[in-house]
Scaffold this active site. Structure first.
Site, short mmCIF file in Angstrom:
data_model
loop_
_atom_site.label_atom_id
_atom_site.label_comp_id
_atom_site.label_asym_id
_atom_site.label_seq_id
_atom_site.Cartn_x
_atom_site.Cartn_y
_atom_site.Cartn_z
N ASN A 10 58.19 30.50 40.64
CA ASN A 10 57.70 31.79 41.15
C ASN A 10 58.01 31.86 42.64
O ASN A 10 57.28 31.31 43.47
CB ASN A 10 56.19 31.87 40.88
CG ASN A 10 55.58 33.17 41.37
OD1 ASN A 10 56.24 33.96 42.04
ND2 ASN A 10 54.32 33.38 41.04
N LYS A 17 55.93 28.88 44.18
CA LYS A 17 55.01 28.17 43.29
C LYS A 17 55.83 27.58 42.15
O LYS A 17 56.78 28.22 41.68
CB LYS A 17 54.01 29.16 42.67
CG LYS A 17 52.83 29.45 43.53
CD LYS A 17 51.78 30.15 42.65
CE LYS A 17 50.87 31.02 43.47
NZ LYS A 17 50.18 32.02 42.68
N ARG A 91 59.56 34.01 37.41
CA ARG A 91 58.82 35.26 37.59
C ARG A 91 59.69 36.19 38.43
O ARG A 91 60.14 35.83 39.52
CB ARG A 91 57.51 35.00 38.33
CG ARG A 91 56.80 36.28 38.63
CD ARG A 91 55.81 36.12 39.73
NE ARG A 91 55.25 37.42 40.06
CZ ARG A 91 54.81 37.73 41.27
NH1 ARG A 91 54.87 36.85 42.24
NH2 ARG A 91 54.32 38.92 41.51
N HIS A 182 51.99 43.28 38.21
CA HIS A 182 51.00 42.39 37.58
C HIS A 182 51.06 42.47 36.05
O HIS A 182 50.08 42.14 35.38
CB HIS A 182 49.55 42.77 37.98
CG HIS A 182 49.21 42.46 39.40
ND1 HIS A 182 48.37 43.26 40.13
CD2 HIS A 182 49.57 41.46 40.23
CE1 HIS A 182 48.22 42.76 41.34
NE2 HIS A 182 48.95 41.67 41.43
N LEU A 211 42.07 41.96 40.07
CA LEU A 211 41.62 42.11 41.46
C LEU A 211 41.86 40.81 42.22
O LEU A 211 41.17 39.81 41.98
CB LEU A 211 40.13 42.48 41.49
CG LEU A 211 39.68 43.62 40.56
CD1 LEU A 211 38.18 43.81 40.63
CD2 LEU A 211 40.40 44.92 40.94
N ASN A 213 44.41 39.37 45.96
CA ASN A 213 44.91 39.87 47.25
C ASN A 213 45.62 41.19 47.04
O ASN A 213 45.48 42.12 47.82
CB ASN A 213 45.84 38.85 47.89
CG ASN A 213 45.05 37.70 48.48
OD1 ASN A 213 43.95 37.90 49.00
ND2 ASN A 213 45.58 36.50 48.38
N GLY A 214 46.42 41.25 45.96
CA GLY A 214 46.95 42.53 45.48
C GLY A 214 46.13 42.90 44.26
O GLY A 214 45.80 42.02 43.46
N ARG A 243 46.54 45.79 51.88
CA ARG A 243 47.31 47.02 51.58
C ARG A 243 46.36 48.21 51.43
O ARG A 243 45.26 48.05 50.89
CB ARG A 243 48.10 46.85 50.28
CG ARG A 243 49.27 45.90 50.42
CD ARG A 243 49.93 45.65 49.08
NE ARG A 243 49.94 44.23 48.78
CZ ARG A 243 50.17 43.71 47.59
NH1 ARG A 243 50.42 44.50 46.57
NH2 ARG A 243 50.16 42.41 47.41
N GLY A 333 41.57 36.57 41.48
CA GLY A 333 40.61 35.81 42.30
C GLY A 333 39.29 36.53 42.50
O GLY A 333 38.22 35.91 42.42
N ILE A 334 39.33 37.85 42.73
CA ILE A 334 38.08 38.61 42.94
C ILE A 334 37.41 38.92 41.60
O ILE A 334 36.21 38.71 41.42
CB ILE A 334 38.38 39.92 43.71
CG1 ILE A 334 39.01 39.60 45.07
CG2 ILE A 334 37.12 40.76 43.88
CD1 ILE A 334 39.76 40.76 45.70
N GLU A 336 37.59 37.36 38.85
CA GLU A 336 37.07 36.16 38.18
C GLU A 336 35.85 35.58 38.89
O GLU A 336 35.09 34.82 38.29
CB GLU A 336 38.17 35.08 38.12
CG GLU A 336 39.30 35.45 37.17
CD GLU A 336 40.54 34.59 37.37
OE1 GLU A 336 40.41 33.42 37.75
OE2 GLU A 336 41.65 35.11 37.14
N GLU A 387 49.32 33.53 34.66
CA GLU A 387 50.67 34.09 34.57
C GLU A 387 51.69 32.99 34.28
O GLU A 387 52.65 33.20 33.55
CB GLU A 387 51.01 34.81 35.88
CG GLU A 387 50.26 36.12 36.01
CD GLU A 387 50.14 36.61 37.43
OE1 GLU A 387 49.42 35.97 38.23
OE2 GLU A 387 50.77 37.63 37.77
P1 AMP Z 1 44.30 36.00 44.07
O1 AMP Z 1 45.28 36.87 44.82
O2 AMP Z 1 44.17 36.37 42.63
O3 AMP Z 1 44.50 34.55 44.30
O4 AMP Z 1 42.84 36.33 44.69
C1 AMP Z 1 42.55 36.14 46.04
C2 AMP Z 1 41.22 36.80 46.36
O5 AMP Z 1 40.18 36.22 45.55
C3 AMP Z 1 40.78 36.62 47.81
O6 AMP Z 1 40.29 37.85 48.32
C4 AMP Z 1 39.64 35.64 47.70
O7 AMP Z 1 38.74 35.79 48.72
C5 AMP Z 1 39.04 36.00 46.35
N1 AMP Z 1 38.21 34.89 45.85
C6 AMP Z 1 38.62 33.66 45.51
N2 AMP Z 1 37.54 32.90 45.17
C7 AMP Z 1 36.44 33.68 45.32
C8 AMP Z 1 35.03 33.47 45.14
N3 AMP Z 1 34.55 32.30 44.75
N4 AMP Z 1 34.20 34.51 45.36
C9 AMP Z 1 34.68 35.72 45.75
N5 AMP Z 1 36.00 35.97 45.95
C10 AMP Z 1 36.87 34.97 45.74
#
Ligand code: AMP
Length: 403
Positions: A10, A17, A91, A182, A211, A213-214, A243, A333-334, A336, A387
């Site tokens: 990726n 990655k 990817r 995505h 949800l 970073n993007g 963004r 990340g958000i 989950e 992914e």
């Molecule tokens: P990703 O792009 O899917 O890796 O998600 C990144 C986002 O997930 C960032 O805004 C992180 O702050 C958020 N994130 C990761 N772990 C947590 C957590 N334990 N609680 C709240 N937000 C999180």
């Protein structure tokens, strides 16, 4: 079973990655990340056999350098893995209108990926470099490379949803339209959710909220994407980490004409300085945002804007699907991990018969899968995305069928 491993690559704009996966056992055997390519803090980390390895580089690095490092200094040191890799899954961010599914990379496919670079100039050209380099350094796998597109899952979106109301020649001649992103993640969590709820994928309707970073949200009808929030590029749609998501396009002309900002500067503001970072003036990290929601007014307002934008999409997508949705899915990340975002969003959706179970919501994070809804509610699911696993499975399937 070992001789069926897939190498997943990726290539990001300044990161790479990688992982080696057994797609049948759904097991990630090795995974790693190289980042900060163009400054002097570049490094590579990887996990193998529960051991974490980290190498820092004192110079600027490139994708080519890292791919060579990966093969010579990592994979060839774990010969059992190396000798059992049967294919490479890449990817690819943008497939244009051409690709509705993952595909074996031939010269024609490679050209089409290069052509779609106009829509993903930070990603596609680098991913092409990745494919060409793997051809050189893993010659025995050169005809076993598969492209898995972020856009492919959204190619089922109907014309009324993918056309922008611009003069039609901008679509017909220049292919300016909604492509979404995505897709691999939305497809993966949709399949998982259908299985979790014991509903056939072909009959399954849901709203998938990725949800991170993007961020993007997708309406899925009978297992197929029918609308999605990202557009020609991943700048459109929800409020994101840095963004802006949806804004009035006239803001760009105002910034240009009245504030004398250059086009490059405006692009930088909209992609890197806006969203949660721009609104809070502190951070885009939801861990910090969640901790400080009640302590800092800017953070509270930014979060409320984020939730408002997400709620609007969920509500409009459920109407598009005649309210016949089986579930809402949270991932990324958000999605989950953020108890606050899930609770605040679902609280606004009572009218659609979605109710959050606070206890379950508090419990489900850090990679757990499960329901966060009450008995009276339609299902709300948290599903960790994967992914890489999806890419390895698509790659394996195509290579397996070639035999
Ligand atoms: P990703 O792009 O899917 O890796 O998600 C990144 C986002 O997930 C960032 O805004 C992180 O702050 C958020 N994130 C990761 N772990 C947590 C957590 N334990 N609680 C709240 N937000 C999180």
């Amino acid at each position: 079973m070992l001789n069926k491993l897939i190498l997943v690559i990726n290539c990001g704009s300044s990161s790479l990655k990688f992982s080696v996966i057994n797609p049948i056992k759904k097991k990630i055997l090795l995974s790693g990340l190289a980042e900060n390519f163009y400054d002097n803090s570049s490094l590579i980390v990887w996990n193998f056999n529960k051991k974490k390895n980290k190498i820092k580089f004192n110079n600027k690095i490139t994708h080519k350098f890292i791919l060579n490092y990966l093969v010579d200094e990592i994979l060839k040191k774990y010969l059992l893995l190396y000798n059992n890799i049967i294919g490479v899954g890449h990817r690819i961010v943008h497939g244009g209108e051409k690709f509705t599914n993952s595909i074996l990379i031939t010269d024609i496919v490679l050209k089409a990926i290069e052509k779609a670079s106009v829509f993903a100039p930070l990603h596609n050209p680098i991913q092409v470099i990745g494919i060409k380099e793997i051809k050189k350094i893993l010659p025995h796998l050169k005809s076993k490379q598969i492209a898995v597109f972020d856009t492919a899952f959204h190619q089922t979106i109907p014309i009324e949803s993918y056309l922008y109301a611009l003069p039609i020649k901008f679509y017909e001649k220049y292919k300016i339209r909604r492509y979404g992103a995505h897709g691999t993640s939305h497809k993966y969590v949709t399949k998982k959710a259908a299985k979790f709820l014991n509903i056939k994928l072909n009959n399954f309707n849901c709203i998938s909220c990725h949800l991170g970073n993007g961020s993007s949200i997708t309406a899925i009808n009978n297992g197929k994407s029918v609308d999605t929030s990202m557009g020609l590029t991943p700048l459109e749609g929800l409020v994101m980490g840095t963004r802006c998501g949806n804004i009035d396009p006239a803001i760009i002309f105002y910034m240009f004409n009245e504030l004398n900002l250059s086009i490059d500067k405006i692009y930088n503001i909209l992609t890197k300085k806006s969203g949660m970072l721009g609104l809070t003036n502190i951070t885009s990290d939801f861990r910090y945002i969640e901790e400080n929601y009640f302590k800092n007014n800017n953070i509270k307002i930014a979060t409320d804007v984020f939730v408002h934008s997400l709620t609007k999409y969920i509500a409009s997508y459920s109407i598009l699907m005649q309210n016949k949705i089986h579930a809402i899915i949270f991932t990324g990340g958000i999605g989950e991990n953020s108890i606050l975002i899930r609770e605040k969003t679902i609280k606004k959706l009572k009218i659609l018969n979605f109710f959050i179970d606070k206890k379950l919501n508090n419990k489900i994070k850090y990679g757990k899968i499960g329901l966060i809804s009450t008995n009276l509610s339609r299902p709300i699911l948290v599903i960790p995305t994967n992914e890489e696993l999806m890419i390895s499975q698509d790659t394996f399937k195509i290579i397996h069928n070639m035999k």
